[in-house]
Scaffold this active site. Structure first.
Site, mmCIF file in Angstrom:
data_model
loop_
_atom_site.group_PDB
_atom_site.id
_atom_site.type_symbol
_atom_site.label_atom_id
_atom_site.label_comp_id
_atom_site.label_asym_id
_atom_site.label_seq_id
_atom_site.Cartn_x
_atom_site.Cartn_y
_atom_site.Cartn_z
ATOM 1 N N SER A 227 0.855 -1.181 0.000
ATOM 2 C CA SER A 227 0.000 0.000 0.000
ATOM 3 C C SER A 227 0.888 1.227 0.000
ATOM 4 O O SER A 227 2.072 1.155 0.330
ATOM 5 C CB SER A 227 -0.873 0.010 1.242
ATOM 6 N N LYS A 228 0.311 2.325 -0.364
ATOM 7 C CA LYS A 228 1.084 3.561 -0.452
ATOM 8 C C LYS A 228 1.847 3.795 0.861
ATOM 9 O O LYS A 228 3.028 4.098 0.868
ATOM 10 C CB LYS A 228 0.113 4.718 -0.727
ATOM 11 N N SER A 229 1.157 3.580 1.995
ATOM 12 C CA SER A 229 1.812 3.904 3.264
ATOM 13 C C SER A 229 2.998 2.977 3.522
ATOM 14 O O SER A 229 4.047 3.413 3.979
ATOM 15 C CB SER A 229 0.809 3.825 4.402
#
Ligand code: GLU
Length: 294
Positions: A227-229
């Site tokens: 995920s982006k995070s």
């Protein structure tokens, strides 16, 4: 092809994250294993997506991991004249053309451009490379094996200079891989489907085609692309060994027998000796639990 020259080419859109470390370490290991050179290029082509200071922080993080360019770092923001002359030669030979189509004009064909269907002329058209009907490109990737793409159907005529005036990655990467005399491109598997476009451009510009190796992507516990995070989770250059070990694990390598207190230079030396490209898995790999804090 001359002596091995590899490269790592991060985009300065954030701090160095674990997926980038895998690509950086993997490309460095291939180069050193072949007794070759390893170069860095900052792909700062897209000012709207650039994060201030990110390029310098990425280079500093790489240095903390012992990964230092063998030649001055090439910054794409300084290479305008070179991209322009490549584009001019493609326009002059009729391989490239001005295109007024907007995203919504191409919605009906899933974004794939086969002919201009522009609803209106734009003040700033994009420039595309024409991909003749029937264009099929096949190549052997050192990790992923044989790849075949019908470029006309799967990609279509592709952008070389964007309507906003910025250079497209595909043009810049081909011009710069040639300028840096790169013999071997080693990077993440998310770029595998870009190879046929890059080979078509190399041929159109009379440039050599390097060898390619695409490394496994890192995925989360559910097999999803990070995920982006998580993907942007910075790796800690102050404690480099755990992250290097985790990247080594993603590359499918046999654990090195070195004390936890070994300096990075010693670890890298042992890694070059122990590196076996044949062990690199082609499919997505889970994020190792140790070495990358989440
Ligand atoms: N700049 C690209 C990225 O950060 C990599 C381009 C390449 O290795 O060809 O994903």
């Amino acid at each position: 092809m001359g002596a091995y020259r590899g490269r790592f080419a991060p985009s300065p859109t954030g701090d160095l994250h674990f997926g980038s470390l895998v690509a950086a370490l993997g490309s460095w290991l291939f180069a050193r294993h072949a007794g070759g050179q390893w170069l860095l290029r900052v792909e700062d082509l897209d000012p709207p997506r650039e994060v201030a200071g990110a390029a310098d922080r990425q280079l500093a993080a790489l240095a903390a991991f012992g990964l230092v360019s063998d030649a001055p770092v090439l910054r794409q923001s300084t290479r305008d004249a070179h991209y322009r002359s490549a584009l001019e030669s493609l326009l002059a030979s009729g391989r490239a053309f001005e295109c007024h189509c907007s995203r919504s004009d191409l919605a009906a064909t899933g974004g794939i451009h086969r002919q201009c269907v522009a609803g209106a002329r734009r003040r700033d058209p994009s420039i595309r490379l024409g991909v003749p009907t029937g264009t099929r490109l096949a190549f052997d990737d050192a990790v992923q094996g044989r790849v075949v793409q019908r470029v006309d159907r799967e990609v279509g005529d592709f952008v070389l200079r964007r309507a906003d005036g910025y250079w497209a990655y595909q043009l810049a990467v081909v011009v710069d891989d040639a300028a840096q005399v790169i013999t071997d491109v080693v990077r993440g598997a998310d770029l595998l489907d870009s190879v046929p476009r890059q080979v078509l451009l190399q041929r159109a510009l009379g440039l050599p085609t390097p060898r390619y190796a695409h490394l496994p992507l890192v995925v989360d516990a559910h097999g999803r692309k990070l995920s982006k995070s998580l993907a942007t989770l910075p790796v800690d250059g102050r404690a480099p060994l755990p992250a290097l070990r985790a990247a080594w694990q993603v590359l499918g390598q046999v654990p090195l027998r070195l004390s936890g207190a070994a300096p990075v230079s010693k670890w890298l030396h042992a890694a070059v000796d122990g590196f076996d490209p044949a062990r690199i898995p082609s499919g997505p790999q889970p994020l190792p639990t140790a070495g990358v804090s989440a």
